[in-house]
Design a protein around this motif. Structure first.
Motif, PDB file in Angstrom:
ATOM      1  N   TYR A 152      39.668 -23.784  13.319  1.00 39.50           N
ATOM      2  CA  TYR A 152      38.245 -23.397  13.390  1.00 39.50           C
ATOM      3  C   TYR A 152      37.374 -24.573  13.830  1.00 39.50           C
ATOM      4  O   TYR A 152      36.198 -24.627  13.506  1.00 39.50           O
ATOM      5  CB  TYR A 152      37.778 -22.884  12.025  1.00 39.50           C
ATOM      6  N   LYS A 153      37.958 -25.485  14.602  1.00 42.22           N
ATOM      7  CA  LYS A 153      37.242 -26.674  15.023  1.00 42.22           C
ATOM      8  C   LYS A 153      35.941 -26.340  15.765  1.00 42.22           C
ATOM      9  O   LYS A 153      34.924 -27.010  15.599  1.00 42.22           O
ATOM     10  CB  LYS A 153      38.139 -27.523  15.919  1.00 42.22           C
ATOM     11  N   ALA A 154      36.002 -25.294  16.569  1.00 42.67           N
ATOM     12  CA  ALA A 154      34.831 -24.925  17.381  1.00 42.67           C
ATOM     13  C   ALA A 154      33.638 -24.512  16.531  1.00 42.67           C
ATOM     14  O   ALA A 154      32.495 -24.520  16.999  1.00 42.67           O
ATOM     15  CB  ALA A 154      35.200 -23.779  18.334  1.00 42.67           C
ATOM     16  N   TYR A 155      33.897 -24.165  15.252  1.00 42.35           N
ATOM     17  CA  TYR A 155      32.815 -23.661  14.396  1.00 42.35           C
ATOM     18  C   TYR A 155      32.321 -24.701  13.403  1.00 42.35           C
ATOM     19  O   TYR A 155      31.468 -24.413  12.584  1.00 42.35           O
ATOM     20  CB  TYR A 155      33.292 -22.412  13.644  1.00 42.35           C
ATOM     21  N   ARG A 156      32.862 -25.915  13.466  1.00 41.27           N
ATOM     22  CA  ARG A 156      32.420 -26.955  12.556  1.00 41.27           C
ATOM     23  C   ARG A 156      31.016 -27.425  12.902  1.00 41.27           C
ATOM     24  O   ARG A 156      30.663 -27.532  14.071  1.00 41.27           O
ATOM     25  CB  ARG A 156      33.373 -28.161  12.624  1.00 41.27           C
ATOM     26  N   ARG A 157      30.255 -27.708  11.869  1.00 40.77           N
ATOM     27  CA  ARG A 157      28.918 -28.267  12.067  1.00 40.77           C
ATOM     28  C   ARG A 157      28.724 -29.427  11.109  1.00 40.77           C
ATOM     29  O   ARG A 157      29.153 -29.364   9.963  1.00 40.77           O
ATOM     30  CB  ARG A 157      27.831 -27.221  11.819  1.00 40.77           C
ATOM     31  N   SER A 158      28.034 -30.453  11.586  1.00 33.07           N
ATOM     32  CA  SER A 158      27.674 -31.548  10.703  1.00 33.07           C
ATOM     33  C   SER A 158      26.555 -31.061   9.783  1.00 33.07           C
ATOM     34  O   SER A 158      25.982 -29.987   9.968  1.00 33.07           O
ATOM     35  CB  SER A 158      27.189 -32.754  11.510  1.00 33.07           C
ATOM     36  N   ARG A 159      26.220 -31.868   8.794  1.00 29.80           N
ATOM     37  CA  ARG A 159      25.143 -31.493   7.873  1.00 29.80           C
ATOM     38  C   ARG A 159      23.815 -31.315   8.621  1.00 29.80           C
ATOM     39  O   ARG A 159      23.056 -30.396   8.350  1.00 29.80           O
ATOM     40  CB  ARG A 159      25.016 -32.557   6.781  1.00 29.80           C
ATOM     41  N   ASP A 160      23.548 -32.214   9.589  1.00 32.74           N
ATOM     42  CA  ASP A 160      22.322 -32.097  10.380  1.00 32.74           C
ATOM     43  C   ASP A 160      22.322 -30.833  11.235  1.00 32.74           C
ATOM     44  O   ASP A 160      21.294 -30.155  11.365  1.00 32.74           O
ATOM     45  CB  ASP A 160      22.140 -33.325  11.277  1.00 32.74           C
ATOM     46  N   GLU A 161      23.470 -30.531  11.826  1.00 30.95           N
ATOM     47  CA  GLU A 161      23.562 -29.321  12.663  1.00 30.95           C
ATOM     48  C   GLU A 161      23.356 -28.061  11.825  1.00 30.95           C
ATOM     49  O   GLU A 161      22.711 -27.098  12.260  1.00 30.95           O
ATOM     50  CB  GLU A 161      24.923 -29.278  13.365  1.00 30.95           C
ATOM     51  N   GLU A 162      23.910 -28.067  10.635  1.00 30.64           N
ATOM     52  CA  GLU A 162      23.730 -26.919   9.752  1.00 30.64           C
ATOM     53  C   GLU A 162      22.272 -26.779   9.327  1.00 30.64           C
ATOM     54  O   GLU A 162      21.725 -25.675   9.271  1.00 30.64           O
ATOM     55  CB  GLU A 162      24.623 -27.052   8.521  1.00 30.64           C
ATOM     56  N   ALA A 163      21.630 -27.901   9.054  1.00 31.47           N
ATOM     57  CA  ALA A 163      20.215 -27.878   8.655  1.00 31.47           C
ATOM     58  C   ALA A 163      19.350 -27.313   9.771  1.00 31.47           C
ATOM     59  O   ALA A 163      18.421 -26.535   9.526  1.00 31.47           O
ATOM     60  CB  ALA A 163      19.756 -29.283   8.280  1.00 31.47           C
ATOM     61  N   LYS A 164      19.656 -27.686  11.022  1.00 30.72           N
ATOM     62  CA  LYS A 164      18.893 -27.157  12.155  1.00 30.72           C
ATOM     63  C   LYS A 164      19.101 -25.659  12.314  1.00 30.72           C
ATOM     64  O   LYS A 164      18.170 -24.914  12.647  1.00 30.72           O
ATOM     65  CB  LYS A 164      19.294 -27.881  13.437  1.00 30.72           C
ATOM     66  N   LEU A 165      20.308 -25.201  12.062  1.00 27.64           N
ATOM     67  CA  LEU A 165      20.593 -23.767  12.142  1.00 27.64           C
ATOM     68  C   LEU A 165      19.806 -22.998  11.077  1.00 27.64           C
ATOM     69  O   LEU A 165      19.237 -21.937  11.345  1.00 27.64           O
ATOM     70  CB  LEU A 165      22.094 -23.526  11.968  1.00 27.64           C
ATOM     71  N   LEU A 166      19.761 -23.549   9.877  1.00 21.25           N
ATOM     72  CA  LEU A 166      19.022 -22.886   8.804  1.00 21.25           C
ATOM     73  C   LEU A 166      17.521 -22.920   9.060  1.00 21.25           C
ATOM     74  O   LEU A 166      16.802 -21.983   8.696  1.00 21.25           O
ATOM     75  CB  LEU A 166      19.354 -23.544   7.459  1.00 21.25           C
ATOM     76  N   ASP A 167      17.043 -23.990   9.702  1.00 15.57           N
ATOM     77  CA  ASP A 167      15.636 -24.023  10.116  1.00 15.57           C
ATOM     78  C   ASP A 167      15.359 -22.904  11.117  1.00 15.57           C
ATOM     79  O   ASP A 167      14.301 -22.280  11.104  1.00 15.57           O
ATOM     80  CB  ASP A 167      15.291 -25.371  10.757  1.00 15.57           C
ATOM     81  N   PHE A 168      16.334 -22.664  11.988  1.00 17.85           N
ATOM     82  CA  PHE A 168      16.217 -21.587  12.981  1.00 17.85           C
ATOM     83  C   PHE A 168      16.109 -20.237  12.282  1.00 17.85           C
ATOM     84  O   PHE A 168      15.325 -19.368  12.674  1.00 17.85           O
ATOM     85  CB  PHE A 168      17.444 -21.634  13.898  1.00 17.85           C
ATOM     86  N   PHE A 169      16.880 -20.060  11.221  1.00 13.90           N
ATOM     87  CA  PHE A 169      16.837 -18.812  10.438  1.00 13.90           C
ATOM     88  C   PHE A 169      15.472 -18.627   9.777  1.00 13.90           C
ATOM     89  O   PHE A 169      14.973 -17.508   9.643  1.00 13.90           O
ATOM     90  CB  PHE A 169      17.944 -18.843   9.370  1.00 13.90           C
ATOM     91  N   ARG A 170      14.852 -19.724   9.376  1.00 12.61           N
ATOM     92  CA  ARG A 170      13.563 -19.654   8.677  1.00 12.61           C
ATOM     93  C   ARG A 170      12.388 -19.329   9.602  1.00 12.61           C
ATOM     94  O   ARG A 170      11.307 -19.005   9.140  1.00 12.61           O
ATOM     95  CB  ARG A 170      13.278 -20.980   7.959  1.00 12.61           C
ATOM     96  N   GLU A 171      12.608 -19.457  10.912  1.00 11.31           N
ATOM     97  CA  GLU A 171      11.522 -19.201  11.858  1.00 11.31           C
ATOM     98  C   GLU A 171      11.253 -17.700  11.972  1.00 11.31           C
ATOM     99  O   GLU A 171      12.179 -16.922  12.219  1.00 11.31           O
ATOM    100  CB  GLU A 171      11.888 -19.751  13.239  1.00 11.31           C
ATOM    101  N   PRO A 172       9.997 -17.256  11.813  1.00 10.41           N
ATOM    102  CA  PRO A 172       9.681 -15.821  11.869  1.00 10.41           C
ATOM    103  C   PRO A 172      10.067 -15.173  13.193  1.00 10.41           C
ATOM    104  O   PRO A 172      10.447 -14.002  13.235  1.00 10.41           O
ATOM    105  CB  PRO A 172       8.159 -15.792  11.673  1.00 10.41           C
TER     106      PRO A 172
END
Length: 409
Positions: free
Chosen positions: A11-31
């Motif tokens: 599942y290497k292609a789906y790994r995210r660093s802590r910063d990458e995960e934080a940016k993704l969750l910020d994306f989820f929070r955007e209306p």
């Protein structure tokens, strides 16, 4: 997805660093983000703060602190559209939730409600709200229909009582919003919503009794409802002070004219509820209403002062920047900041543009572009967003953004 134990790199292609995960969750929070659903198994139970999160679907056995942490992810309010979170339990955790959380079973039974119980209660709730308006013809549209309804709840105590009962109905409606069960009740619910919007205070007084409507109800409001019809006789709102008395003397029914003006004024204020000028007008209106109900102002004087407020509201409307012009400004700013995005410097463009749009609307005033003080305040506000908050230290970007604001705001 956590792939830390994936030694074979499957599942290497789906790994995210802590910063990458934080940016993704910020994306989820955007209306405005297209990311609407996040699926997890054992993540985000702690440290995940997303006020925009409204619904959680449980399909995994949990208990004790893990269960409590999970269901608390939805407990943050968010703008006018979210007043509560919704937990959908697919596997029956809540059938035995008292034991799972080691809480008192009798106490939990008062909190946890099966959806069928809610549906069974709904007819009683809507009937209770309609009881305030026995004899009122609900097929009459416009201010005449609203006036007939308002005559049934003439005092602030009457309005507060109706508002409290409607709030319960509103929360149940939003919980059942996609259920076909609600179809036969839609007309009456829309009508009650119109009445609620027309009588609720134009300021924040009243607390939860007059809180914002739920998201699904707001969809109905925007799609199908008009709080009050704008007067056809616009000249009323253009009257000079000396002509107001002359106009009042011609009225055959002071009470009817007063209610018509008041309903229209409320609609105008609510249509611009975030504009500081209309917030101030709302405060003036509520103070005037209170003094009239306490008998400190006679009916004719109440109408006279309402007409003065209506004239102020009309003038303020002329100074409001049309939404289409603001939209042009947001579009131009969006294009500008999209041009700055790179893989190495990701920017959440919608957030920057929204921040700029919001702060400029607060500090700008009619004709600000032609005054040194106005230009200074807008530049100061713009710098607080671009330079200070988002650390974009680029004079060319700043100047282009300011030019767009000067043109469209």
């Amino acid at each position: 997805m956590d792939t830390n134990n994936d030694k074979s790199d499957r599942y290497k292609a789906y790994r995210r660093s802590r910063d990458e995960e934080a940016k993704l969750l910020d994306f989820f929070r955007e209306p405005t983000s297209p990311l609407k659903i996040v699926i997890v198994t054992a993540k985000l139970l702690t440290g995940f703060d997303a006020p925009i999160l409204q619904v959680m679907y449980l399909d995994k056995p949990m208990k004790d602190h893990n269960l409590l942490q999970a269901i608390c992810r939805t407990n943050r309010t968010y703008d006018e559209g979210k007043t509560h979170g919704l937990i959908v339990d697919y596997i029956g955790i809540f059938d035995n939730v008292a034991k799972a959380l080691e809480f008192d079973e009798a106490g939990m039974n008062k909190v946890i409600t099966n959806i069928e119980e809610v549906k069974n209660k709904f007819p009683e709730l809507i009937a209770k709200c309609l009881e305030y308006f026995i004899g009122v013809d609900r097929t009459i549209d416009g201010w005449e229909g609203l006036m007939a309804a308002q005559e049934c709840i003439p005092t602030n105590d009457d309005k507060d009582s109706f508002g409290a009962d409607y709030r319960v109905l509103n929360r149940v409606w939003n919980s059942l919003s996609h259920d076909p069960f609600l179809a036969p009740y839609k007309f009456d619910y829309q009508w009650l919503t119109r009445v609620y919007e027309s009588v609720k205070p134009t300021t924040d007084i009243g607390g939860l009794v007059w809180a914002a409507l739920g998201a699904k109800t707001m969809e109905l409001v925007h799609e199908n409802l008009i709080v009050g019809d704008v007067h056809e006789d616009e000249e009323i709102l253009e009257l000079d002070a000396e002509l107001i008395d002359e106009y009042i003397e011609k009225q055959k029914d002071i009470k009817k004219t007063t209610m018509k003006v008041e309903i229209d004024l409320v609609a105008r204020i609510q249509a611009h509820s975030k504009d500081p000028r209309f917030i101030k007008l709302g405060e003036k209106l509520e103070e005037l209403r209170d003094r009239h109900e306490r008998g400190l102002i006679a009916s004719v004087e109440f109408l006279r002062r309402l007409l003065v407020l209506a004239r102020e509201a009309r003038q303020a409307e002329k100074e409001v920047v049309p939404e289409q012009e603001i939209d042009k400004g947001k579009a131009a700013l969006t294009e500008l900041f999209n041009g700055l995005k790179t893989d190495k410097t990701p920017i959440i463009v919608e957030r920057i543009v929204t921040d700029i749009d919001s702060i400029v609307k607060i500090v700008r005033f009619d004709g600000w572009q032609n005054t040194t003080a106005g230009q200074k305040e807008v530049k100061k506000a713009l710098r607080s967003v671009i330079w200070n908050k988002y650390k974009i230290h680029d004079n060319d970007v700043f100047n282009k953004a300011y030019n767009y604001i000067e043109e469209y705001y």
